[in-house]
Design an enzyme around this catalytic site. Structure first.
Site, mmCIF file in Angstrom:
data_model
loop_
_atom_site.group_PDB
_atom_site.id
_atom_site.type_symbol
_atom_site.label_atom_id
_atom_site.label_comp_id
_atom_site.label_asym_id
_atom_site.label_seq_id
_atom_site.Cartn_x
_atom_site.Cartn_y
_atom_site.Cartn_z
ATOM 1 N N SER A 1 1.432 -17.409 -29.154
ATOM 2 C CA SER A 1 1.163 -15.980 -29.296
ATOM 3 C C SER A 1 1.725 -15.550 -30.647
ATOM 4 C CB SER A 1 1.833 -15.188 -28.170
ATOM 5 O OG SER A 1 1.356 -15.616 -26.913
ATOM 6 N N ASN B 1 -5.356 -12.111 -15.111
ATOM 7 C CA ASN B 1 -5.024 -12.306 -16.518
ATOM 8 C C ASN B 1 -3.650 -11.756 -16.899
ATOM 9 O OD1 ASN B 1 -5.998 -9.814 -15.811
ATOM 10 N ND2 ASN B 1 -6.867 -9.396 -17.801
ATOM 11 N N HIS C 1 -7.055 -8.474 -29.916
ATOM 12 C CA HIS C 1 -6.067 -8.196 -28.862
ATOM 13 C C HIS C 1 -5.547 -9.462 -28.197
ATOM 14 C CE1 HIS C 1 -8.875 -9.355 -25.788
ATOM 15 N NE2 HIS C 1 -8.177 -8.824 -24.811
HETATM 16 P P1 5GP Z 1 -7.167 -9.498 -21.578
HETATM 17 O O1 5GP Z 1 -6.453 -8.246 -21.820
HETATM 18 O O2 5GP Z 1 -8.507 -9.507 -22.256
HETATM 19 O O3 5GP Z 1 -7.261 -9.907 -20.163
HETATM 20 O O4 5GP Z 1 -6.300 -10.678 -22.193
HETATM 21 C C1 5GP Z 1 -5.560 -10.592 -23.345
HETATM 22 C C2 5GP Z 1 -5.308 -11.964 -23.909
HETATM 23 O O5 5GP Z 1 -4.141 -12.532 -23.328
HETATM 24 C C3 5GP Z 1 -6.360 -13.022 -23.671
HETATM 25 O O6 5GP Z 1 -7.431 -12.889 -24.548
HETATM 26 C C4 5GP Z 1 -5.577 -14.312 -23.891
HETATM 27 O O7 5GP Z 1 -5.669 -14.694 -25.245
HETATM 28 C C5 5GP Z 1 -4.136 -13.932 -23.595
HETATM 29 N N1 5GP Z 1 -3.534 -14.611 -22.434
HETATM 30 C C6 5GP Z 1 -4.030 -14.729 -21.185
HETATM 31 N N2 5GP Z 1 -3.143 -15.368 -20.386
HETATM 32 C C7 5GP Z 1 -2.050 -15.641 -21.140
HETATM 33 C C8 5GP Z 1 -0.768 -16.250 -20.877
HETATM 34 O O8 5GP Z 1 -0.441 -16.684 -19.778
HETATM 35 N N3 5GP Z 1 0.095 -16.319 -21.916
HETATM 36 C C9 5GP Z 1 -0.201 -15.847 -23.159
HETATM 37 N N4 5GP Z 1 0.725 -15.936 -24.121
HETATM 38 N N5 5GP Z 1 -1.388 -15.272 -23.427
HETATM 39 C C10 5GP Z 1 -2.303 -15.157 -22.442
HETATM 40 MN MN MN Z 2 -5.519 -5.633 -17.775
HETATM 41 MN MN MN Z 3 -5.267 -6.783 -21.319
#
Ligand code: 5GP
Ligand code: MN
Ligand code: MN
EC number: 6.5.1.-
Length: 466
Positions: A371, A198, A390
């Protein structure tokens, strides 16, 4: 389970069976119906059973299933008589987001999109391995654990301005002595790295401004290129969580409830105090990790454009903090667990230099959508201990995403003109934009619930995936 919609953006789970407080989920009706599953609501209820919990067990609209606590979960406990739970922090201690503004316009950036993104891919290592992490000695590592960004500042890897634009100035007090050798070993070579899955680094274009005054004060302009980094404490934090969850299972005075994943300790117990101390060390490590990534992003932009990107903010979204909050008209010291939730202190509560505006709140959506930068609203102090969402939050598990979107994500990103540099194909499918909730709806919900309001929206231009 009795779940009631009590206003347009609030659901209440009534107290039952051993819950000390009710559950509160902030969500719109549509988002709740299509994206909130029973498992994560059960987790909200389980958290409400923990001793010393204050007011309610909260969840943000990006709620989904996590380890013990739901992701998107917020819970505050009395700092003297309450508990601390590693499941309320998460395995990636101080996972978080940093955002820089480059001063380069989208049109200036585009001719170099490939070279620059490829350089970012090389300079900020991704994937499970740790090639090219910053080389530090074990005494440096100890100093990093104890003092976070102060260490980076003393080694010319961070400026005063960087510290001012980092949550807690990137330095949370602790002894540095409760992190195992195994954890230190894992972290040693990983400073300045993204990690896998992620975690990402994304070049973005500012596509919409909701509040020109605040955007100006945060230093963000329309059509400008920003760079967002999402990473945490890497193997070090994961090992700290693993170590203390194991120790808590073995300790006889730990607090056990119906869910073994919610294992916790009284805040004022030897193991509770040690975990808090070690968690703070790991948080400092993560602040430095993001700072070194920023440092490397700067050098790439200096090389290609002769400009030095400015840090807008670097924040934590997996952490427990000791804070003062007003509860029933009286100020009290509490431990706020934010697990996949972001502190969003508004004007008047945020610390310097954001006393008059509130600090920027960074909300990643997905690599195919958008975002946001938000700012906390005054009501959130009463409604969520100064907290908002978040991210957009998952709706599909990684496996489900791969099954559904393998082979399709490349084309989708191409059509959206997003240039992707994933460490593996697998990660691209796991992170398919459709595996996340709609970020616009999530932001609408936190705005509707008066937790935070949008300041700026960014769309993805290129992305490096762990
Ligand atoms: P977490 O911390 O729970 O893994 O993720 C945080 C958030 O990052 C996710 O809920 C998702 O909305 C966002 N996210 C995940 N991958 C990407 C990415 O490649 N680009 C962007 N802008 N946001 C992402
Ligand atoms: Mn993490
Ligand atoms: Mn995270």
């Amino acid at each position: 389970m009795n779940v009631r919609r009590i206003d347009d953006y609030t659901y209440m789970i009534d107290k039952e069976n051993g819950m000390n407080v009710p559950g509160i989920v902030y969500s719109s009706e549509e988002l709740f119906k299509k994206s909130v599953d029973e498992g994560s609501l059960k987790q909200v209820m389980n958290v409400a059973k923990l001793p010393g919990i204050i007011k309610a067990s909260y969840a943000m609209p990006d709620i989904h299933l996590g380890y013990g606590f739901p992701i998107g979960g917020v819970a505050a406990f009395d700092a003297e008589t309450g508990i601390i739970s590693p499941g309320g922090v998460g395995y990636d201690i101080n996972c978080g987001v940093a955002l820089v503004s480059t001063g380069i316009s989208f049109d200036e950036f585009m001719p170099k999109i490939k070279e620059v993104t490829d350089d970012l891919f090389i300079e900020i290592p991704s994937g499970l391995t740790s090639r090219k992490g910053l080389k530090v000695s074990s005494s440096d590592l100890n100093e990093i654990l104890r003092s976070g960004l102060k260490w980076a500042y003393e080694h010319d890897l961070a400026t005063r301005d960087d510290m001012d634009h980092t949550e807690d100035h990137g330095s949370i007090e602790n002894s540095g002595e409760n992190v195992s050798k195994a954890a230190q070993q894992r972290g040693m070579s990983q400073i300045g790295t993204l990690g896998a899955g992620n975690h990402f680094l994304e070049v973005q274009k500012v596509s919409q401004i909701f509040d020109y005054d605040l955007a100006g004060k945060f230093g963000i302009k329309m059509n400008e290129v920003t760079v967002m980094v999402h990473t945490g404490s890497r193997g070090l934090g994961h090992q700290v969580a693993t170590d203390y969850i194991r120790m808590l299972r073995e300790a006889d005075y730990s607090v056990k409830t119906s869910d073994p994943e919610l294992i916790s300790a009284p805040v004022r117990s030897p193991i509770g105090e040690k975990y808090i101390d070690a968690m703070r060390s790991a948080a400092n490590f993560a602040f430095v990790n993001r700072q070194i990534a920023i440092y490397r992003i700067r050098s790439v932009f200096e090389k290609h454009f002769g400009v030095t990107p400015r840090l807008i903010y670097s924040l934590a979204h997996n952490i427990a903090k000791e804070e003062n909050h007003v509860v029933d008209g009286e100020s009290m010291k509490v431990i706020v667990h934010r697990k996949g939730a972001t502190r969003a202190f508004p004007a008047g509560k945020a610390s310097s230099p954001f006393e008059d505006t509130g600090h920027p709140v960074l909300i990643p959506g997905s690599m195919g959508t958008a975002s946001y930068v938000l700012v906390g609203l005054r009501d959130n102090l009463d409604k969520s201990f100064g907290t908002t969402c978040h991210g957009s939050g998952r709706v599909l598990s990684r496996n489900q995403a791969v099954k559904k979107y393998a082979g399709l994500v490349e084309k989708e990103l191409q059509e959206k003109n997003v240039y992707a540099r994933p460490a593996t194909k697998q990660v691209l499918y796991e992170e398919a934009p459709e595996s996340y909730k709609n970020v616009d709806e999530v932001v609408d919900a936190v705005y509707g619930a008066s937790l935070a309001k949008p300041v700026v929206k960014m769309i993805p231009v290129s992305v490096v995936k762990g």
